[in-house]
Design an enzyme around this catalytic site. Structure first.
Site, PDB file in Angstrom:
ATOM      1  N   GLY A  12       3.560  23.933  -2.563  1.00  0.00           N
ATOM      2  CA  GLY A  12       3.100  22.661  -3.124  1.00  0.00           C
ATOM      3  C   GLY A  12       2.855  21.621  -2.047  1.00  0.00           C
ATOM      4  N   ASP A  13       3.739  21.584  -1.062  1.00  0.00           N
ATOM      5  CA  ASP A  13       3.558  20.658   0.062  1.00  0.00           C
ATOM      6  C   ASP A  13       2.273  20.984   0.819  1.00  0.00           C
ATOM      7  OD1 ASP A  13       5.983  19.432  -0.544  1.00  0.00           O
ATOM      8  OD2 ASP A  13       7.110  20.677   0.862  1.00  0.00           O
ATOM      9  N   THR A  14       2.011  22.276   1.000  1.00  0.00           N
ATOM     10  CA  THR A  14       0.795  22.695   1.707  1.00  0.00           C
ATOM     11  C   THR A  14      -0.445  22.289   0.928  1.00  0.00           C
ATOM     12  OG1 THR A  14       1.939  24.555   2.741  1.00  0.00           O
ATOM     13  CG2 THR A  14      -0.467  24.688   2.612  1.00  0.00           C
TER      14      THR A  14
ATOM     15  N   ALA B 197      -0.800  18.451   1.245  1.00  0.00           N
ATOM     16  CA  ALA B 197      -1.192  18.065   2.603  1.00  0.00           C
ATOM     17  C   ALA B 197      -2.645  18.430   2.882  1.00  0.00           C
ATOM     18  CB  ALA B 197      -0.273  18.725   3.625  1.00  0.00           C
TER      19      ALA B 197
END
Length: 108
Positions: free
Chosen positions: A61-63, A66
């Protein structure tokens, strides 16, 4: 945020209602193995998940966020950025642990 839904039509109705209620330009709904759907004034843009073996979802999810932010910051529209962000998430789930990706993996 939108609660349960029976089908894609109900999801679209609920997502667009939430987008309107919160005065959002767009709403991105991540749908696990089904991919992700962007809801905006033009309707819904669904991007299916990349077919690959999942080893670890840590950081996916962070990827996605970002990559989406980097694409938009570099001038891409959300509709152009979502498929790239989806691809980035698909790459990292195929790796063990928290992993970075590089541009050759993403665009190569």
């Amino acid at each position: 945020m939108v609660g349960a839904w029976r089908d894609d039509a109900e999801l679209q109705d609920k997502a667009q209602a939430l987008r309107t209620r919160l005065a959002l330009d767009a709403l991105l709904v991540t749908r696990s193995e089904e991919g992700m759907t962007l809801f905006d004034a033009d309707g819904a843009l669904h991007v299916p998940a990349q077919a690959r073996e999942v080893f670890d979802v840590t950081g996916a999810g962070d990827t996605v966020l970002a990559t989406l932010a980097a694409m938009v910051a570099s001038g891409s529209s959300l509709r152009d950025a979502v498929p790239v962000a989806n691809r980035a998430g698909g790459i990292v789930v195929g790796k063990f642990g928290t992993s970075a990706i590089n541009t050759s993996e993403l665009f190569g």
